[in-house]
Scaffold this motif. Sequence first.
Motif, PDB file in Angstrom:
ATOM      1  N   ARG A   1      13.926   3.852 -14.032  1.00 29.78           N
ATOM      2  CA  ARG A   1      13.222   4.705 -13.083  1.00 29.78           C
ATOM      3  C   ARG A   1      11.861   5.169 -13.610  1.00 29.78           C
ATOM      4  N   ARG A   2      11.483   4.717 -14.779  1.00 28.37           N
ATOM      5  CA  ARG A   2      10.181   5.075 -15.349  1.00 28.37           C
ATOM      6  C   ARG A   2       9.176   3.964 -15.044  1.00 28.37           C
ATOM      7  N   ILE A   3       8.105   4.325 -14.373  1.00 25.96           N
ATOM      8  CA  ILE A   3       7.054   3.374 -14.020  1.00 25.96           C
ATOM      9  C   ILE A   3       5.808   3.738 -14.822  1.00 25.96           C
ATOM     10  N   HIS A   4       5.442   2.866 -15.757  1.00 25.17           N
ATOM     11  CA  HIS A   4       4.238   3.080 -16.560  1.00 25.17           C
ATOM     12  C   HIS A   4       3.059   2.416 -15.852  1.00 25.17           C
ATOM     13  N   ILE A   5       2.043   3.200 -15.538  1.00 24.35           N
ATOM     14  CA  ILE A   5       0.851   2.679 -14.865  1.00 24.35           C
ATOM     15  C   ILE A   5      -0.196   2.377 -15.923  1.00 24.35           C
ATOM     16  N   ALA A   6      -0.636   1.124 -15.984  1.00 20.15           N
ATOM     17  CA  ALA A   6      -1.618   0.729 -16.990  1.00 20.15           C
ATOM     18  C   ALA A   6      -2.966   1.389 -16.737  1.00 20.15           C
ATOM     19  N   SER A   7      -3.369   1.447 -15.478  1.00 19.17           N
ATOM     20  CA  SER A   7      -4.654   2.047 -15.111  1.00 19.17           C
ATOM     21  C   SER A   7      -4.551   2.556 -13.682  1.00 19.17           C
TER      22      SER A   7
ATOM     23  N   GLY B   1      -7.038   6.737 -15.982  1.00 12.67           N
ATOM     24  CA  GLY B   1      -6.440   5.956 -17.057  1.00 12.67           C
ATOM     25  C   GLY B   1      -4.968   5.685 -16.834  1.00 12.67           C
ATOM     26  N   PRO B   2      -4.198   5.556 -17.917  1.00  9.72           N
ATOM     27  CA  PRO B   2      -2.761   5.297 -17.809  1.00  9.72           C
ATOM     28  C   PRO B   2      -2.029   6.472 -17.157  1.00  9.72           C
ATOM     29  N   GLY B   3      -0.862   6.181 -16.624  1.00 12.63           N
ATOM     30  CA  GLY B   3      -0.043   7.220 -16.003  1.00 12.63           C
ATOM     31  C   GLY B   3       1.425   6.868 -16.111  1.00 12.63           C
ATOM     32  N   LEU B   4       2.265   7.841 -15.822  1.00 15.70           N
ATOM     33  CA  LEU B   4       3.716   7.640 -15.868  1.00 15.70           C
ATOM     34  C   LEU B   4       4.337   8.314 -14.658  1.00 15.70           C
ATOM     35  N   VAL B   5       5.192   7.575 -13.951  1.00 17.73           N
ATOM     36  CA  VAL B   5       5.900   8.103 -12.794  1.00 17.73           C
ATOM     37  C   VAL B   5       7.397   8.011 -13.061  1.00 17.73           C
ATOM     38  N   GLU B   6       8.091   9.122 -12.884  1.00 18.47           N
ATOM     39  CA  GLU B   6       9.555   9.146 -12.992  1.00 18.47           C
ATOM     40  C   GLU B   6      10.122   9.167 -11.572  1.00 18.47           C
ATOM     41  N   LEU B   7      10.777   8.093 -11.165  1.00 17.57           N
ATOM     42  CA  LEU B   7      11.364   8.063  -9.829  1.00 17.57           C
ATOM     43  C   LEU B   7      12.517   9.063  -9.770  1.00 17.57           C
TER      44      LEU B   7
ATOM     45  N   GLN C   1       0.820  -1.207   0.000  1.00 20.77           N
ATOM     46  CA  GLN C   1       0.000   0.000   0.000  1.00 20.77           C
ATOM     47  C   GLN C   1       0.859   1.263   0.000  1.00 20.77           C
ATOM     48  N   ARG C   2       1.996   1.233   0.700  1.00 15.04           N
ATOM     49  CA  ARG C   2       2.881   2.396   0.716  1.00 15.04           C
ATOM     50  C   ARG C   2       3.475   2.645  -0.662  1.00 15.04           C
ATOM     51  N   VAL C   3       3.891   1.580  -1.344  1.00 14.27           N
ATOM     52  CA  VAL C   3       4.452   1.741  -2.684  1.00 14.27           C
ATOM     53  C   VAL C   3       3.389   2.276  -3.642  1.00 14.27           C
ATOM     54  N   ILE C   4       2.194   1.696  -3.586  1.00 12.52           N
ATOM     55  CA  ILE C   4       1.113   2.153  -4.457  1.00 12.52           C
ATOM     56  C   ILE C   4       0.764   3.607  -4.143  1.00 12.52           C
ATOM     57  N   GLY C   5       0.727   3.961  -2.869  1.00 17.96           N
ATOM     58  CA  GLY C   5       0.433   5.337  -2.484  1.00 17.96           C
ATOM     59  C   GLY C   5       1.446   6.310  -3.059  1.00 17.96           C
ATOM     60  N   TYR C   6       2.718   5.912  -3.037  1.00 13.47           N
ATOM     61  CA  TYR C   6       3.740   6.782  -3.616  1.00 13.47           C
ATOM     62  C   TYR C   6       3.546   6.919  -5.128  1.00 13.47           C
ATOM     63  N   LEU C   7       3.306   5.809  -5.805  1.00 10.25           N
ATOM     64  CA  LEU C   7       3.147   5.849  -7.261  1.00 10.25           C
ATOM     65  C   LEU C   7       1.947   6.694  -7.679  1.00 10.25           C
ATOM     66  N   LEU C   8       0.934   6.734  -6.830  1.00 10.25           N
ATOM     67  CA  LEU C   8      -0.284   7.470  -7.177  1.00 10.25           C
ATOM     68  C   LEU C   8      -0.296   8.896  -6.636  1.00 10.25           C
ATOM     69  N   SER C   9       0.746   9.275  -5.885  1.00 10.83           N
ATOM     70  CA  SER C   9       0.711  10.573  -5.199  1.00 10.83           C
ATOM     71  C   SER C   9       0.653  11.753  -6.160  1.00 10.83           C
ATOM     72  N   ASP C  10       1.229  11.618  -7.349  1.00  8.33           N
ATOM     73  CA  ASP C  10       1.232  12.739  -8.290  1.00  8.33           C
ATOM     74  C   ASP C  10       0.494  12.411  -9.583  1.00  8.33           C
ATOM     75  N   THR C  11      -0.285  11.352  -9.598  1.00  5.57           N
ATOM     76  CA  THR C  11      -1.017  10.974 -10.806  1.00  5.57           C
ATOM     77  C   THR C  11      -2.450  11.461 -10.724  1.00  5.57           C
ATOM     78  N   LYS C  12      -3.035  11.725 -11.871  1.00  9.87           N
ATOM     79  CA  LYS C  12      -4.410  12.224 -11.935  1.00  9.87           C
ATOM     80  C   LYS C  12      -5.216  11.362 -12.899  1.00  9.87           C
ATOM     81  N   GLY C  13      -6.534  11.454 -12.768  1.00  8.92           N
ATOM     82  CA  GLY C  13      -7.407  10.710 -13.654  1.00  8.92           C
ATOM     83  C   GLY C  13      -7.486   9.247 -13.269  1.00  8.92           C
TER      84      GLY C  13
ATOM     85  N   ARG D   1       4.416  -1.206 -15.624  1.00 10.60           N
ATOM     86  CA  ARG D   1       5.549  -1.698 -16.408  1.00 10.60           C
ATOM     87  C   ARG D   1       6.752  -0.859 -16.006  1.00 10.60           C
ATOM     88  N   VAL D   2       7.832  -1.530 -15.597  1.00 10.66           N
ATOM     89  CA  VAL D   2       9.008  -0.851 -15.069  1.00 10.66           C
ATOM     90  C   VAL D   2      10.097  -0.773 -16.137  1.00 10.66           C
ATOM     91  N   GLN D   3      10.566   0.437 -16.402  1.00  8.34           N
ATOM     92  CA  GLN D   3      11.699   0.679 -17.293  1.00  8.34           C
ATOM     93  C   GLN D   3      12.694   1.566 -16.559  1.00  8.34           C
TER      94      GLN D   3
END
Length: 225
Positions: free
Chosen positions: A209-215, A167-173, A153-165, A205-207
């Motif tokens: 430091r780039r984390i692609h969020i499918a949904s 649909g898909p999203g992208l997080v740059e660590l 839950q902590r990891v997911i919370g971090y990944l979603l902290s700056d995402t909106k909407g 999908r992890v590339q």
Amino acid sequence: MDSVDIEARLRRLPLFSEVDAASLARLAAAVRLRPLERGALALRAGDRCEAFFVNLGAPIKLFVLAPNGQEKVIELVAAGQSFAEALMFLGRPSPVTAEALGQTRLLVLPRAAVLEAMAADQRLALYMLAGLSRRLHGLVGDVQAYALQSGVQRVIGYLLSDTKGEGPGLVELPVSKATLASRLSLTPEYFSRVLRELEEGGLIRVQGRRIHIASVRRLAAYPGP
């Protein structure tokens, strides 16, 4: 960097966004510019803190060391953010070390200059108090997360902290996975295992430091263990 540029950067901070022009000019005149290379320390645990800092470049890692030498990251200070305000007012040895994670520059605001500006503009004291309260609120949120949320839950919370909407999203660590794991009070191995679990579930999908969020919606709904 000239005084106009320094004033503009200070004005972007919540602490100084409503300060009058004269007070801001006094603060800017007292600012020192301090370059830091990767791995250099802005502040060392045990040192007295006689200023606070505004980061202009690569992230700054605030951390403490356990007696066994294990490092715990307390906060990651991004470009445009400030740190050590409370330490400056306490006048006590710093409990944390501040290390540059890449090349950066700091605006250094001496304690005496800040106190002088606060005496000239009493509103500044209120803004400083509000800023420190926000920082405390964030730390309380961290403690709640560590106590009440699973590692997933902590990891997911971090990944979603700056995402909106939804649909898909992208997080740059902004930092290494090991540093981020420490910030979330996880071991690097567990952090990597969570990313692998989420990837195998088709949620990310992890590339590097780039984390692609499918949904975003599906990731937010993932229950975790």
